[in-house]
Design an enzyme around this catalytic site. Structure first.
Site, short mmCIF file in Angstrom:
data_model
loop_
_atom_site.label_atom_id
_atom_site.label_comp_id
_atom_site.label_asym_id
_atom_site.label_seq_id
_atom_site.Cartn_x
_atom_site.Cartn_y
_atom_site.Cartn_z
N ASN B 41 0.83 -1.21 0.00
CA ASN B 41 0.00 0.00 0.00
C ASN B 41 0.87 1.27 0.00
O ASN B 41 0.55 2.24 -0.68
CB ASN B 41 -0.94 0.01 1.21
CG ASN B 41 -1.98 -1.10 1.12
OD1 ASN B 41 -2.25 -1.62 0.03
ND2 ASN B 41 -2.54 -1.47 2.25
N GLU B 189 -0.61 1.67 19.64
CA GLU B 189 0.55 0.78 19.50
C GLU B 189 1.71 1.28 20.36
O GLU B 189 2.45 0.50 20.96
CB GLU B 189 0.98 0.72 18.02
CG GLU B 189 -0.01 -0.02 17.13
CD GLU B 189 0.19 0.25 15.64
OE1 GLU B 189 -0.41 -0.48 14.83
OE2 GLU B 189 0.93 1.21 15.27
N LEU B 218 -1.94 10.25 15.61
CA LEU B 218 -2.92 10.57 16.64
C LEU B 218 -4.34 10.58 16.07
O LEU B 218 -5.23 11.22 16.61
CB LEU B 218 -2.61 11.95 17.24
CG LEU B 218 -1.18 12.18 17.74
CD1 LEU B 218 -0.96 13.66 18.09
CD2 LEU B 218 -0.89 11.31 18.97
N ASP B 249 -0.54 4.04 6.12
CA ASP B 249 0.37 3.73 5.02
C ASP B 249 0.72 5.00 4.24
O ASP B 249 1.84 5.14 3.74
CB ASP B 249 -0.26 2.70 4.08
CG ASP B 249 -0.54 1.38 4.79
OD1 ASP B 249 0.20 1.06 5.75
OD2 ASP B 249 -1.48 0.67 4.41
#
Lengths: 310, 310
Positions: B41, B189, B218, B249
């Site tokens: 991507n 994450e 964010l 991506d």
């Protein structure tokens, strides 16, 4: 022999997730593939019962190759009719909220492919022919009617005693021209095609249009059968929770087996309700809990319903 | 050249339904297939911008063949590393409730396949190497660390300026050993791998563990960048609604392009926020709305944050 035909064969892919949440990202805990489409599932159930059965399927592209390989691995006798299009996939997502299904429409079949499918059915010389599932996009309106009529005469008792049609919508209505011995809509499908609320009146309508008998699945309430010999309701002994995806295919399998043995309707309906419950308890469409099946056949209640004026 | 590497390449399948309802049966209105995995991507976004990019992918089985064919059809330069396993599928269900994703884990790679992947990366002589997405099951714990270190020395400026790692969990932590120029976790994450609530403190922790800079997405709030040259927050001019699947991506694609041009951080972040928004407005992961991208680059607000004591 019982023969099933599945014009819109599929590769069934089952994903197991904790819970399906719309809008979220899920990692599949388990991924399983197997040949599917309603006719294949019916054949799988009969094979599990040790019954001689043959599945006529279409297969194209890499997905079709996977379907044919899975049928061979499962030991299911199959006639694979090659098609130019790519066989479709159906996706089942199993989570805490039950089974969520996502069906691809499937590839169109060319007229030579339809001819090859009918020829494969005729070659298999069915005693009972089962036509199951959706038609592929662009199918001739009367595709099931023609397949039902393609049964070679002289291969057994009259064709009107020898076929089951399990589909919905226009494919069901136009299939009635093929004079199926039994059609097996569920209650919603029956209401949709007839526009009638009352299931006995709706089933009678389908019989007038060509069906020999109509067996209506009522979900947890069991089956209603409107037949030339009378009307019955068959009720399971207990409500089951499980995967109801394959319950309808198990009913069709039981009807095919009962028809092939010329069983009287009450016996046939007991078999169908018991096998349907056995499928609900099986982990995937086409799996059955044989212990439940044998036990439940003794327990199903079958009540004759009084004749109505029509 | 920018090179992306995708060890766990996928065939992305997108189904369009009216509304995804758990427990129901859905007929897909539309089915689209294309090569996917985060690195693919990223390469697709850069290709759409007219940037020279090369995607190193794995491909196995019929699904791998479909991936390779789609890359060729899209005109994406690719190094396809053949693997014995069957390439995985990721399923996106687009409905009125947004995008629901269902990811298969993917096949394990053998050690010879890992070696072939690293060799393909080294052969492509990247100026900027992008390591994106999950690792396949059974991958060596330090797989990304090794790929980042496999960059041939002497092919450009020092390796610490030339790589981006976009993954999560253990793959992110162990990848830091490869000294990526930039890591790009999203806020969840980042919190998950550091256990820290404060994003600046958490990013500083990842820098101590090996990351050159940390760019934190964010969501609608934009990006936070903790870098050797300072800390910035970049905020989009307007909140966008659309498909956020490919936004991360697009950020990575912008970072790779900005790094390859040695852009200063504020310029690089404006590019990344603008391209991220352009991806939200694109119909599928890897599609971008170029008009939005060019317009928004002028409008993104970038504020330097004061140095903290650490």
């Amino acid at each position: 022999m019982i023969v099933t035909v599945t014009p819109n064969t599929a590769l069934d892919v089952t994903y197991t997730v904790d819970e399906l949440r719309p809008g979220a990202v899920h990692r599949a805990r388990e991924v399983r593939h197997r040949a599917g489409g309603k006719g294949v599932n019916v054949a799988r159930v009969l094979h599990a019962l040790g019954v001689d059965v043959r599945a006529v399927v279409t297969a194209g592209g890499a997905t079709g190759t996977a379907v044919a390989a899975d049928l061979a691995a499962a030991g299911l006798a199959a006639d694979v009719v090659p098609i130019a299009g790519e066989t479709r996939r159906t996706t089942t997502i199993l989570g805490s909220g039950g089974a969520t299904l996502l069906n691809e429409p499937g590839p169109e079949l060319g007229s030579a492919e339809w001819t090859a499918l009918a020829a494969a059915v005729a070659r298999s010389r069915p005693e009972v022919l089962v036509c199951s599932g959706s038609l592929p996009p662009g199918a001739p309106a009367d595709a099931y009617g023609r397949l039902l009529a393609s049964c070679p005469s002289g291969s057994g008792p009259p064709a009107t005693w020898l076929s089951i049609l399990d589909t919905s919508g226009p494919a069901l209505l136009t299939g009635l021209a093929g004079k199926p011995t039994v059609v097996k809509p569920n209650i919603e499908e029956l209401r949709e095609v007839t526009g009638l609320e009352d299931p006995v009146a709706a089933a009678t309508e389908l019989r007038r249009a060509g069906a020999g008998a109509v067996v209506v699945s009522l979900g947890a309430e069991g089956l209603l059968a409107v037949t030339p010999a009378g009307t019955w309701q068959a009720t399971p002994s207990t409500a089951l929770t499980g995967n109801s995806t394959g319950a309808g295919d198990a009913v069709v399998a039981a009807l095919a087996l009962g028809l092939s043995r010329r069983e009287p309707w009450p016996e046939l309906l007991r078999r169908a309700v018991a096998l349907s419950g056995a499928a609900v308890l099986g982990p995937l469409a086409g799996d059955v809990d044989l212990a439940h099946y044998h036990r439940e056949r003794e327990l199903v209640a079958v009540r004759a319903q009084p004749e109505r004026e029509s």
